[in-house]
Design a protein around this motif. Sequence first.
Motif, PDB file in Angstrom:
ATOM      1  N   GLN A  42       0.834  -1.200   0.000  1.00 28.51           N
ATOM      2  CA  GLN A  42       0.000   0.000   0.000  1.00 28.51           C
ATOM      3  C   GLN A  42       0.871   1.254   0.000  1.00 28.51           C
ATOM      4  OE1 GLN A  42      -3.400   0.198  -0.490  1.00 28.51           O
ATOM      5  NE2 GLN A  42      -2.755   2.302  -0.854  1.00 28.51           N
ATOM      6  N   ALA A  43       1.931   1.236   0.787  1.00 22.01           N
ATOM      7  CA  ALA A  43       2.853   2.376   0.805  1.00 22.01           C
ATOM      8  C   ALA A  43       3.496   2.555  -0.565  1.00 22.01           C
ATOM      9  CB  ALA A  43       3.917   2.180   1.880  1.00 22.01           C
ATOM     10  N   TRP A  44       3.863   1.451  -1.211  1.00 22.80           N
ATOM     11  CA  TRP A  44       4.448   1.538  -2.546  1.00 22.80           C
ATOM     12  C   TRP A  44       3.428   2.106  -3.547  1.00 22.80           C
ATOM     13  CZ3 TRP A  44       2.916  -1.137  -7.010  1.00 22.80           C
ATOM     14  CH2 TRP A  44       3.708  -0.876  -8.126  1.00 22.80           C
ATOM     15  N   ARG A  45       2.178   1.658  -3.476  1.00 24.52           N
ATOM     16  CA  ARG A  45       1.150   2.191  -4.383  1.00 24.52           C
ATOM     17  C   ARG A  45       1.012   3.702  -4.206  1.00 24.52           C
ATOM     18  NH1 ARG A  45      -1.692  -2.414  -2.379  1.00 24.52           N
ATOM     19  NH2 ARG A  45      -1.643  -4.080  -3.910  1.00 24.52           N
ATOM     20  N   ASP A  46       0.994   4.157  -2.952  1.00 25.97           N
ATOM     21  CA  ASP A  46       0.895   5.598  -2.685  1.00 25.97           C
ATOM     22  C   ASP A  46       2.112   6.331  -3.250  1.00 25.97           C
ATOM     23  OD1 ASP A  46      -1.476   5.042  -1.316  1.00 25.97           O
ATOM     24  OD2 ASP A  46      -0.533   5.158   0.669  1.00 25.97           O
ATOM     25  N   ASP A  47       3.298   5.793  -3.018  1.00 29.36           N
ATOM     26  CA  ASP A  47       4.522   6.405  -3.537  1.00 29.36           C
ATOM     27  C   ASP A  47       4.530   6.408  -5.061  1.00 29.36           C
ATOM     28  OD1 ASP A  47       5.384   6.745  -0.919  1.00 29.36           O
ATOM     29  OD2 ASP A  47       6.804   5.061  -0.985  1.00 29.36           O
ATOM     30  N   PHE A  48       4.051   5.324  -5.659  1.00 23.46           N
ATOM     31  CA  PHE A  48       4.043   5.233  -7.120  1.00 23.46           C
ATOM     32  C   PHE A  48       3.073   6.250  -7.718  1.00 23.46           C
ATOM     33  CE2 PHE A  48       3.042   3.460 -11.285  1.00 23.46           C
ATOM     34  CZ  PHE A  48       4.316   3.229 -11.769  1.00 23.46           C
TER      35      PHE A  48
END
Length: 62
Positions: A42-48
């Motif tokens: 989820q953190a990666w999706r937000d960062d992406f």
Amino acid sequence: MTTPSIPADDPAPEPPERPGDNQCCQSGCEPCIFDLYAEDMQAWRDDFRAWEVRQASRKAAG
């Protein structure tokens, strides 16, 4: 209000590595390694998504 500058070197964030099925101990621990992986994803999706916005802004600015 100023817009933060976008660094010239702004690579896309890398997704976290999925744990192997054999890395879960199957004992019901809290949090499970797969719970932590889900949070990391989820953190990666937000960062992406934020990275995509920066890239779109860069292209629009020309």
